[in-house]
Design a protein around this motif. Structure first.
Motif, PDB file in Angstrom:
ATOM      1  N   ARG A  66       3.595   4.350 -12.932  1.00  0.00           N
ATOM      2  CA  ARG A  66       3.652   3.254 -13.904  1.00  0.00           C
ATOM      3  C   ARG A  66       4.135   2.001 -13.187  1.00  0.00           C
ATOM      4  NH1 ARG A  66       7.592   4.701 -18.347  1.00  0.00           N
ATOM      5  NH2 ARG A  66       8.495   6.095 -16.770  1.00  0.00           N
ATOM      6  N   SER A  67       3.587   0.866 -13.586  1.00  0.00           N
ATOM      7  CA  SER A  67       3.990  -0.374 -12.927  1.00  0.00           C
ATOM      8  C   SER A  67       3.853  -1.540 -13.885  1.00  0.00           C
ATOM      9  CB  SER A  67       3.146  -0.628 -11.672  1.00  0.00           C
ATOM     10  OG  SER A  67       1.806  -0.887 -12.024  1.00  0.00           O
ATOM     11  N   PHE A  68       4.649  -2.584 -13.614  1.00  0.00           N
ATOM     12  CA  PHE A  68       4.541  -3.818 -14.386  1.00  0.00           C
ATOM     13  C   PHE A  68       5.132  -4.965 -13.586  1.00  0.00           C
ATOM     14  CE2 PHE A  68       8.584  -1.891 -15.706  1.00  0.00           C
ATOM     15  CZ  PHE A  68       9.486  -2.956 -15.679  1.00  0.00           C
ATOM     16  N   VAL A  69       4.696  -6.159 -13.913  1.00  0.00           N
ATOM     17  CA  VAL A  69       5.337  -7.385 -13.442  1.00  0.00           C
ATOM     18  C   VAL A  69       6.181  -7.877 -14.603  1.00  0.00           C
ATOM     19  CG1 VAL A  69       4.992  -9.766 -12.710  1.00  0.00           C
ATOM     20  CG2 VAL A  69       3.491  -7.965 -11.834  1.00  0.00           C
ATOM     21  N   HIS A  70       7.479  -7.997 -14.368  1.00  0.00           N
ATOM     22  CA  HIS A  70       8.385  -8.288 -15.475  1.00  0.00           C
ATOM     23  C   HIS A  70       8.023  -9.611 -16.145  1.00  0.00           C
ATOM     24  CE1 HIS A  70      12.005  -8.872 -17.832  1.00  0.00           C
ATOM     25  NE2 HIS A  70      12.308  -7.594 -17.606  1.00  0.00           N
ATOM     26  N   ALA A  71       8.017  -9.601 -17.465  1.00  0.00           N
ATOM     27  CA  ALA A  71       7.559 -10.759 -18.230  1.00  0.00           C
ATOM     28  C   ALA A  71       8.428 -11.991 -18.036  1.00  0.00           C
ATOM     29  CB  ALA A  71       7.497 -10.400 -19.712  1.00  0.00           C
TER      30      ALA A  71
ATOM     31  N   GLU B 164       0.824  -1.204   0.000  1.00  0.00           N
ATOM     32  CA  GLU B 164       0.000   0.000   0.000  1.00  0.00           C
ATOM     33  C   GLU B 164       0.858   1.253   0.000  1.00  0.00           C
ATOM     34  OE1 GLU B 164      -4.088  -1.701   2.048  1.00  0.00           O
ATOM     35  OE2 GLU B 164      -2.912  -0.187   3.130  1.00  0.00           O
ATOM     36  N   PHE B 165       0.315   2.282  -0.665  1.00  0.00           N
ATOM     37  CA  PHE B 165       0.969   3.579  -0.753  1.00  0.00           C
ATOM     38  C   PHE B 165       0.023   4.625  -0.163  1.00  0.00           C
ATOM     39  CE2 PHE B 165       2.314   0.902  -4.278  1.00  0.00           C
ATOM     40  CZ  PHE B 165       3.697   0.933  -4.158  1.00  0.00           C
ATOM     41  N   LYS B 166       0.431   5.210   0.964  1.00  0.00           N
ATOM     42  CA  LYS B 166      -0.422   6.166   1.672  1.00  0.00           C
ATOM     43  C   LYS B 166       0.171   7.557   1.534  1.00  0.00           C
ATOM     44  CE  LYS B 166      -2.097   2.744   4.991  1.00  0.00           C
ATOM     45  NZ  LYS B 166      -2.260   2.365   6.416  1.00  0.00           N
ATOM     46  N   PHE B 167      -0.517   8.399   0.765  1.00  0.00           N
ATOM     47  CA  PHE B 167      -0.048   9.761   0.524  1.00  0.00           C
ATOM     48  C   PHE B 167      -0.458  10.676   1.669  1.00  0.00           C
ATOM     49  CE2 PHE B 167       0.050   7.856  -3.628  1.00  0.00           C
ATOM     50  CZ  PHE B 167       1.148   8.442  -4.249  1.00  0.00           C
ATOM     51  N   THR B 168       0.420  11.635   1.983  1.00  0.00           N
ATOM     52  CA  THR B 168       0.113  12.588   3.056  1.00  0.00           C
ATOM     53  C   THR B 168      -0.958  13.578   2.631  1.00  0.00           C
ATOM     54  OG1 THR B 168       1.960  13.982   2.326  1.00  0.00           O
ATOM     55  CG2 THR B 168       2.401  12.383   4.080  1.00  0.00           C
ATOM     56  N   LYS B 169      -1.090  13.789   1.336  1.00  0.00           N
ATOM     57  CA  LYS B 169      -2.136  14.663   0.808  1.00  0.00           C
ATOM     58  C   LYS B 169      -3.000  13.855  -0.150  1.00  0.00           C
ATOM     59  CE  LYS B 169       0.591  18.940   1.012  1.00  0.00           C
ATOM     60  NZ  LYS B 169       1.143  20.068   0.218  1.00  0.00           N
ATOM     61  N   GLY B 170      -4.284  14.095  -0.078  1.00  0.00           N
ATOM     62  CA  GLY B 170      -5.187  13.370  -0.954  1.00  0.00           C
ATOM     63  C   GLY B 170      -4.953  13.696  -2.417  1.00  0.00           C
ATOM     64  N   LEU B 171      -5.091  12.710  -3.267  1.00  0.00           N
ATOM     65  CA  LEU B 171      -4.903  12.894  -4.701  1.00  0.00           C
ATOM     66  C   LEU B 171      -6.227  12.678  -5.427  1.00  0.00           C
ATOM     67  CD1 LEU B 171      -1.565  10.925  -5.292  1.00  0.00           C
ATOM     68  CD2 LEU B 171      -1.858  13.374  -4.899  1.00  0.00           C
ATOM     69  N   VAL B 172      -6.418  13.447  -6.476  1.00  0.00           N
ATOM     70  CA  VAL B 172      -7.624  13.333  -7.296  1.00  0.00           C
ATOM     71  C   VAL B 172      -7.233  12.664  -8.612  1.00  0.00           C
ATOM     72  CG1 VAL B 172      -9.496  14.557  -8.443  1.00  0.00           C
ATOM     73  CG2 VAL B 172      -8.605  15.401  -6.260  1.00  0.00           C
ATOM     74  N   LEU B 173      -7.868  11.550  -8.905  1.00  0.00           N
ATOM     75  CA  LEU B 173      -7.516  10.764 -10.086  1.00  0.00           C
ATOM     76  C   LEU B 173      -7.835  11.533 -11.361  1.00  0.00           C
ATOM     77  CD1 LEU B 173      -6.587   7.866 -11.017  1.00  0.00           C
ATOM     78  CD2 LEU B 173      -9.029   7.379 -11.306  1.00  0.00           C
ATOM     79  N   ALA B 174      -6.901  11.467 -12.304  1.00  0.00           N
ATOM     80  CA  ALA B 174      -7.132  12.032 -13.631  1.00  0.00           C
ATOM     81  C   ALA B 174      -7.434  10.920 -14.631  1.00  0.00           C
ATOM     82  CB  ALA B 174      -5.920  12.837 -14.089  1.00  0.00           C
ATOM     83  N   ASP B 175      -6.619   9.856 -14.587  1.00  0.00           N
ATOM     84  CA  ASP B 175      -6.823   8.763 -15.534  1.00  0.00           C
ATOM     85  C   ASP B 175      -6.092   7.521 -15.042  1.00  0.00           C
ATOM     86  OD1 ASP B 175      -7.806   7.654 -17.968  1.00  0.00           O
ATOM     87  OD2 ASP B 175      -5.801   7.803 -18.821  1.00  0.00           O
ATOM     88  N   ALA B 176      -6.613   6.364 -15.418  1.00  0.00           N
ATOM     89  CA  ALA B 176      -5.952   5.088 -15.123  1.00  0.00           C
ATOM     90  C   ALA B 176      -6.244   4.137 -16.272  1.00  0.00           C
ATOM     91  CB  ALA B 176      -6.446   4.499 -13.809  1.00  0.00           C
TER      92      ALA B 176
ATOM     93  N   ILE C 184       1.793  -2.714 -19.142  1.00  0.00           N
ATOM     94  CA  ILE C 184       2.183  -1.697 -18.165  1.00  0.00           C
ATOM     95  C   ILE C 184       0.945  -0.900 -17.783  1.00  0.00           C
ATOM     96  CG2 ILE C 184       3.520   0.411 -17.796  1.00  0.00           C
ATOM     97  CD1 ILE C 184       5.640  -0.719 -19.673  1.00  0.00           C
ATOM     98  N   SER C 185       0.723  -0.742 -16.500  1.00  0.00           N
ATOM     99  CA  SER C 185      -0.403   0.081 -16.045  1.00  0.00           C
ATOM    100  C   SER C 185       0.101   1.493 -15.772  1.00  0.00           C
ATOM    101  CB  SER C 185      -1.031  -0.499 -14.785  1.00  0.00           C
ATOM    102  OG  SER C 185      -0.134  -0.424 -13.696  1.00  0.00           O
ATOM    103  N   GLU C 186      -0.778   2.448 -15.983  1.00  0.00           N
ATOM    104  CA  GLU C 186      -0.432   3.853 -15.754  1.00  0.00           C
ATOM    105  C   GLU C 186      -1.596   4.548 -15.067  1.00  0.00           C
ATOM    106  OE1 GLU C 186       0.707   7.899 -18.257  1.00  0.00           O
ATOM    107  OE2 GLU C 186       1.288   5.938 -19.064  1.00  0.00           O
ATOM    108  N   ILE C 187      -1.291   5.180 -13.947  1.00  0.00           N
ATOM    109  CA  ILE C 187      -2.279   5.949 -13.197  1.00  0.00           C
ATOM    110  C   ILE C 187      -1.757   7.373 -13.076  1.00  0.00           C
ATOM    111  CG2 ILE C 187      -3.544   6.166 -11.019  1.00  0.00           C
ATOM    112  CD1 ILE C 187      -3.003   3.171 -10.562  1.00  0.00           C
TER     113      ILE C 187
END
Length: 765
Positions: free
Chosen positions: A158-163, A126-138, A146-149
């Protein structure tokens, strides 16, 4: 003999692929949207490589990666299963003596009551930000896996599980606030509120594990968890600050023991972290580029097109040659504090088989070998089970198993069925037919099929009245559930079809290997089997005297049509009548008892019956009603539109991959002894094409249909041989690379003789 050099052969293949790719318009990047971020684990962004997997979602307003590994298993023996009565002969007597309740108590109920054996999850990141973030796109980029948020303040993840490597990556850019990284252990210590629910899953607390340990270091967290017996695992996550606004991180899961040789140590992980996200992304993206280049298709239906692309992506994320095969959920175990649906196990009475249906014609034979390697590695365990339970030699496979192939019980008509290994035989056969790999045939395919045939010969008997070979008791998944009546005293069409198929191909492959005496023996045994049971209307029955009369999810009585192909549309008018009548009965009986995979299977059946409209309709219903927003098959009708009485949502993958198979069956078929392109497409599909789909005989096929007419057909032969082609042309011109001889067209068919690694391109005039 003219033998081409290796460079020349490679040049021909490269030229072949270049020509067919050039003839196809460049496709846009394939993506799947996830906006807003999923709030449920079974709608999460899936990533994986066959061994590791992650689900990305938002839990209680916190960004979460559910981390998983395919060999995380609690493999304790099923409590009470291996008792003195664990004997097929004892069960036969209990059924024939109408004293069946002890059988259910001893062998069915433990699966429902006991929490294990079971697949288990890894941990939450889990990633807990100190300030709330408003999603733009995912979104998920399918081409690169590769996923992009992105968020409105400019922060991007950006994240991926290596092939190819047992690692996952994440990279935050344009950070404007700090955040905490936490590893959250599974809820092994939580109070047990849900118990005895194999479909929804018991609470993890039932497993009775001791509390694992969390060790936090400088930008590193390690979670260690002891499982059952000598099994344990650890999750490691490390990260680094690249600059003031960029953080890169890496994670892995290590199993002990590491039976699949997939562990990496912390030092290696740190070295990988030093080399960085972008460096590892290159090799990851290269693997996926090669995966997508294996085959592709273009159809005018955007719903079915996208669903097929999602199925290919999930297959590429969950199947590898050197990892465990695809289980019910593969590398995406439930992330809800509970054991996965149906324990995340290996169901061989349908689920694993359907999961590999699309691999052959989609040209992913290497990934499909992970399935067969699983059976190869567990052979001795299956032989132990065959001897212990059936008292016979040869190979039988339990219908429900753990990671190492050990039986788990459950409804034993299916979990301990005598014909399971015969359905697996078909996958050995398909791998041979689509690859024409003689070494595989000699060392793996025929030995498996022969051992299965030996067992089936021993477990069956000759009927004193008819002289035909039969099983003393027989079943048909999952007709009559686990009631004593689910054991039929006449051989079901399901069991009979599998026996017919196994003995038939045993003879065929023995002949291929010049084992004439063995081939003769298997032909003789095959001849002792009865005909399939048909109603007066030529409908396939469940068993003699037992028609298909109520809606059921499992079309086991129709195995002979698909997948086994014993009754082929192309064979005769009689076969056509049987297929038409049997499918009509499915349709008129209705879908009340169906689930999602039923529609996927129906599409395959209708494609075999050359019914493109019906196949496309079944696939459309599956995609729109039986999948969650991330494309996961969740079994029940989520739209409540009357497509099924089931509205629950346990996630399993077999329906997804059977969907892909159904669409491919609409575009190419080669099971009937010849190649046919576009055999079952709707009349409205004027513009359709596919590239390098694979046909039996080790042929790679590409074709294009424009304005309702087939314009091009390209065929590349890997191993050489003769191919019979149902011609889609009135007149055509040809272009040959290598040594190819095309014969005279007769009765709408073309005979083409290929030397290995040669190709031909046909163009309509």
């Amino acid at each position: 003999m003219n033998v081409k050099s290796k460079p020349t052969r490679i040049l021909i293949l490269v030229l072949f692929i270049f020509l067919i790719k050039s003839a196809t318009a460049s496709a846009q990047t394939k993506t799947h949207p996830f906006n807003p971020l999923p709030k449920q684990w079974d709608e999460a962004i899936p990533q994986g490589n066959g061994m590791l997997g992650t689900l990305i979602w938002e839990k209680n307003n916190v960004l979460r990666f559910a981390l998983d590994r395919a060999d995380l298993w609690d493999s304790r023996p099923m409590k009470g299963l291996h008792r003195d009565e664990f004997s097929y002969q004892w069960i036969v007597q209990q059924r024939l003596n109408n004293n069946y309740k002890p059988v259910q108590e001893y062998f069915d109920h433990p699966y429902d009551r006991e929490p294990a054996p079971t697949k288990i999850p890894g941990a939450g990141l889990e990633f807990k930000f100190t300030k709330g973030l408003v999603l733009a796109d995912a979104q998920l980029n399918l081409d690169e896996a590769i996923s992009e948020i992105s968020w409105k303040n400019g922060t991007r993840l950006r994240s991926f599980v290596h092939a190819e490597k047992p690692i996952g990556w994440f990279k935050f850019e344009n950070l404007t606030s700090d955040f905490e990284v936490e590893l959250i252990p599974p809820a092994y210590q939580n109070a047990v509120k849900i118990s005895g629910d194999p479909v929804g899953g018991d609470d993890l607390g039932r497993l009775g594990y001791e509390q694992g340990t969390l060790t936090k270091g400088n930008n590193t967290i390690i979670y260690k968890q002891k499982g059952w017996g000598d099994f344990s695992y650890e999750v490691i996550v490390s990260w680094k600050k690249v600059d003031a606004k960029t953080i890169e991180g890496i994670w892995t899961i290590r199993s002990n023991p590491d039976n699949f040789k997939s562990n990496i140590n912390q030092k290696s992980l740190e070295e990988m972290l030093k080399s960085g996200f972008e460096q590892h992304k290159k090799s990851h993206s290269a693997w996926w580029s090669a995966f997508w280049a294996k085959s592709n298709l273009q159809i005018p239906d955007p719903t079915l097109q996208h669903q097929w692309e999602m199925e290919q992506y999930k297959f590429g994320s969950s199947a590898r040659e050197n990892t465990p095969p695809i289980s019910l959920q593969a590398v995406w175990s439930a992330d809800n504090g509970r054991i996965p649906p149906w324990k995340g196990d290996f169901h061989h009475d349908l689920n694993t088989q359907l999961s590999y249906w699309p691999s052959y014609s989609a040209n992913h034979l290497e990934e499909a070998m992970g399935y067969l390697n699983h059976f190869e590695s567990n052979k001795e365990n299956y032989k132990r089970y065959t001897k212990q339970f059936f008292g016979k030699e040869g190979i039988a496979v339990p219908g429900v198993t753990t990671l190492d192939g050990t039986e788990m019980g459950g409804w034993i008509q299916y979990s301990l069925s005598p014909t399971v290994s015969a359905w697996i035989s078909q996958h050995y056969y398909l791998q041979w037919r689509y690859s024409m790999d003689k070494k595989f045939l000699k060392t793996k395919a025929y030995p498996w099929i022969k051992s299965t045939a030996q067992f089936l010969e021993q477990i069956s008997v000759l009927d004193a009245e008819t002289g035909k070979r039969k099983l003393i008791i027989s079943s048909s998944p999952e007709i009559n559930d686990n009631d004593s009546s689910a054991w039929f005293t006449k051989t079901t069409n399901y069991d009979l079809s599998l026996m017919q198929f196994n003995f038939k191909i045993a003879a065929e492959l023995a002949n291929e290997l010049n084992l004439k005496d063995e081939a003769k023996h298997w032909k003789e045994i095959y001849a002792q089997l009865p005909e399939l049971a048909l109603s007066e209307k030529k409908e396939l029955m469940v068993a003699p005297d037992y028609p298909y009369s109520s809606s059921h999810r499992h079309f086991s009585h129709m195995m002979s049509i698909h997948p086994l192909g014993l009754v082929k549309w192309e064979d005769s008018d009689v076969s056509k009548d049987i297929i038409r009548a049997s499918i009509k009965l499915l349709d008129t009986t209705g879908p009340k008892g169906w689930v999602g995979y039923s529609y996927s299977w129906l599409a395959n059946l209708k494609a075999r019956a050359k019914d493109g409209e019906g196949a496309a309709n079944a696939l459309t219903i599956f995609a729109k009603a039986f999948c969650s927003s991330n494309s996961f098959h969740v079994n029940g009708d989520q739209t409540k539109s009357g497509y099924s009485d089931a509205h629950y949502r346990p996630f399993t993958l077999e329906g997804n991959f059977a969907f892909a198979s159904g669409l491919q069956e609409m575009l190419i078929q080669s099971h009937a002894g010849f190649l046919e392109i576009f055999p079952a497409i709707p009349a409205s599909w004027d513009n359709v094409s596919f590239n390098t789909l694979r046909a039996e005989g080790a042929f790679l096929v590409s074709a294009k249909r424009e304005n309702g007419r087939v314009e091009t057909l390209n065929i590349y032969s890997e191993k050489g041989g003769q191919l019979k082609v149902k011609s889609p042309f009135k007149k055509f011109e040809q272009k040959i690379n290598g040594k190819v001889k095309i014969g005279k067209s007769e009765n709408g068919f073309i005979l083409i003789d290929f030397e290995a690694q040669s190709s031909i391109s046909l163009k309509s005039l």
